[in-house]
Design an enzyme around this catalytic site. Sequence first.
Site, PDB file in Angstrom:
ATOM      1  N   TYR A  87      10.321   0.683  -0.673  1.00  0.00           N
ATOM      2  CA  TYR A  87       9.607   0.392  -2.078  1.00  0.00           C
ATOM      3  C   TYR A  87       9.602   1.700  -2.998  1.00  0.00           C
ATOM      4  O   TYR A  87       8.900   1.682  -3.968  1.00  0.00           O
ATOM      5  CB  TYR A  87       8.040  -0.161  -1.868  1.00  0.00           C
ATOM      6  CG  TYR A  87       8.152  -1.158  -1.113  1.00  0.00           C
ATOM      7  CD1 TYR A  87       8.275  -2.604  -1.441  1.00  0.00           C
ATOM      8  CD2 TYR A  87       7.691  -1.437   0.375  1.00  0.00           C
ATOM      9  CE1 TYR A  87       8.133  -3.643  -0.885  1.00  0.00           C
ATOM     10  CE2 TYR A  87       7.804  -2.397   1.198  1.00  0.00           C
ATOM     11  CZ  TYR A  87       8.233  -3.501   0.649  1.00  0.00           C
ATOM     12  OH  TYR A  87       8.097  -4.600   0.992  1.00  0.00           O
ATOM     13  N   TYR A 460       4.813 -10.217  -4.028  1.00  0.00           N
ATOM     14  CA  TYR A 460       3.417  -9.795  -3.620  1.00  0.00           C
ATOM     15  C   TYR A 460       3.540  -8.074  -3.651  1.00  0.00           C
ATOM     16  O   TYR A 460       2.590  -7.591  -3.589  1.00  0.00           O
ATOM     17  CB  TYR A 460       2.817 -10.133  -2.274  1.00  0.00           C
ATOM     18  CG  TYR A 460       3.352  -9.382  -1.278  1.00  0.00           C
ATOM     19  CD1 TYR A 460       4.468  -9.555  -0.696  1.00  0.00           C
ATOM     20  CD2 TYR A 460       2.462  -8.569  -0.664  1.00  0.00           C
ATOM     21  CE1 TYR A 460       4.972  -9.102   0.542  1.00  0.00           C
ATOM     22  CE2 TYR A 460       2.980  -7.723   0.544  1.00  0.00           C
ATOM     23  CZ  TYR A 460       4.377  -7.994   1.127  1.00  0.00           C
ATOM     24  OH  TYR A 460       4.691  -7.567   2.364  1.00  0.00           O
ATOM     25  N   ARG A 461       4.651  -7.532  -3.656  1.00  0.00           N
ATOM     26  CA  ARG A 461       4.927  -6.292  -3.636  1.00  0.00           C
ATOM     27  C   ARG A 461       6.393  -5.640  -3.973  1.00  0.00           C
ATOM     28  O   ARG A 461       7.287  -6.570  -3.703  1.00  0.00           O
ATOM     29  CB  ARG A 461       4.623  -5.608  -1.956  1.00  0.00           C
ATOM     30  CG  ARG A 461       4.789  -4.346  -1.877  1.00  0.00           C
ATOM     31  CD  ARG A 461       4.602  -4.166  -0.321  1.00  0.00           C
ATOM     32  NE  ARG A 461       4.438  -2.809  -0.085  1.00  0.00           N
ATOM     33  CZ  ARG A 461       4.240  -2.578   1.337  1.00  0.00           C
ATOM     34  NH1 ARG A 461       4.452  -3.270   2.402  1.00  0.00           N
ATOM     35  NH2 ARG A 461       4.446  -1.105   1.692  1.00  0.00           N
TER      36      ARG A 461
END
Length: 512
Positions: A87, A460-461
């Site tokens: 991420y 969601y992310r």
Amino acid sequence: MPAGFTQTDAVARFFDAARSIVGEDRVFTAPIDRAGYSDPMAFDPERHQPSGAVAAETVEEIQQILKTAAQEGVPLWPISRGKNFGYGGAAPVQAGAVVLDLSRMKRILEINEDLGYCVVEPGVSFYDLHDALAARGHRLWMSVPGNSWGSVAGNALERGVGPQPYGDHAAQICGLEVVLADGALVRTGAGAMEGNPAWHVTRNSYGPGWDQIFCQSNFGVVTRMGLWLMPAPEATMTLSLQLPEADDIERGIGLFAPLRLRGVIDHDAAWVSYIGIASYVGPRSMFWDGEGLLPESVGARIREQLKIGWWNAEVNLYGPEEVIAAKAKIVSAAAKNAAVSAGDWRTWRQGDDFGLSHAGIPSTRDMTMIGWYGGRGGHLGFSPVMPSDPALAAEQFRRARKRYEEFGIDYYGAFGVGGRQTVAVNEILYDRDSKEQERQVHALFETLIRDTHQAGFGEYRTHIDYMDAVADTFDFNDHAMGRLNEALKDTLDPKGILAPGKQGIWPARFRT
Ligand code: ADP
């Protein structure tokens, strides 16, 4: 997305001031430091390279750093341990921002075994908490993500998940201490009352609930977190299940969702595709040394060799033995009814070796997966959330797999099945030494965002590269939610110094 923050004079003045606040040895500006706080898996590490980092050890230091950042207009990017791999790691969205490293704030402030919670500072790692719980006889178990080298608090703030009953980590947050951009120190929930002992046991205190507003946002610097932990169960039982064909995913989701909704199983069980399992075993070259997509015939051989299905899952039951034995019968009967092949239940009782128990023991095993293509590996996760509707999930699978094949990337998916929601995790593995593959992965990711949005779902992310693109897909009423986020951002952080661009939320001064 605006270009990086390039006011080098302001940054230099900020670092000078930071040295007098935290000392020379906690300000990091050398090229090697900047590289160390960058995203190690980035396609273009320069794109998110920070100007440097400052490590704070106390709330007072954070307050002084924020004050200086506001004076100089220097954007900060707070991290807990900065292990947010896949991420963006420790790296900021905006190149040139300064990382505010909280990994030295490592105190475990409380472990309350009777009420089932802990209170941690941001730098406490999953390993630290595990060791502390173990030293006290392991009466509480934690839920850990697949790769557990990050922090307990950072992971929960980002809505990390684990395969345990308390596996929705953000949902376990109860009571935060936060420094706001103007330096104000607030405590959420019951903690807003001086000395209230209910701070970490009730989420329904007086007035609006703020814990979740600090998750995946840039509204404050979290300095303390209450997190609920699971009492060690009397016993656990584990069952491995397999589905032989790709299209069986529909059946698989249809099996788990009602069991989860009715509380027969109390964690989100995940169906993991065979390439995922194979990637934990070793690189692709262990199975096949060809180029391009893994042929289906090789896939069949891998499944045979590893004795796995196209999809593979594990159901775990936790609790008193009589209770979980009864639940096990219901799960077995449901699996039989759905023609899902299952092994034998394995049982663990308190006092046995923890290894067989799914006790939330931290591990970094899953990171083996990034070696799939050889070279210096990387991975990206694309994870839309959808209803636990078997037909919808199967459609999502077919849509995503087709795109993987189009872009020449081996499909690795995992469906985490809840009672109401299913998270369709698409792991994208790549070799960072292949520029061509990185280009393909980037194109695949953008296509997945578009396709999935068209189908009506959102992630969601996401990785720092795609925060704007994903925020854009939340488009009801011409992006009304984006404007609400901006209004809050401008009120709480009018100088725009905290994590500009996080989750697509930009302060006024950087909005285009
Ligand atoms: P971990 O080390 O647990 O994997 P990180 O420290 O990388 O997690 O945190 C992931 C992201 O969450 C950060 O990039 C940041 O945006 C946000 N974050 C983490 N910790 C904090 C914190 N204490 N306060 C505010 N935001 C945070």
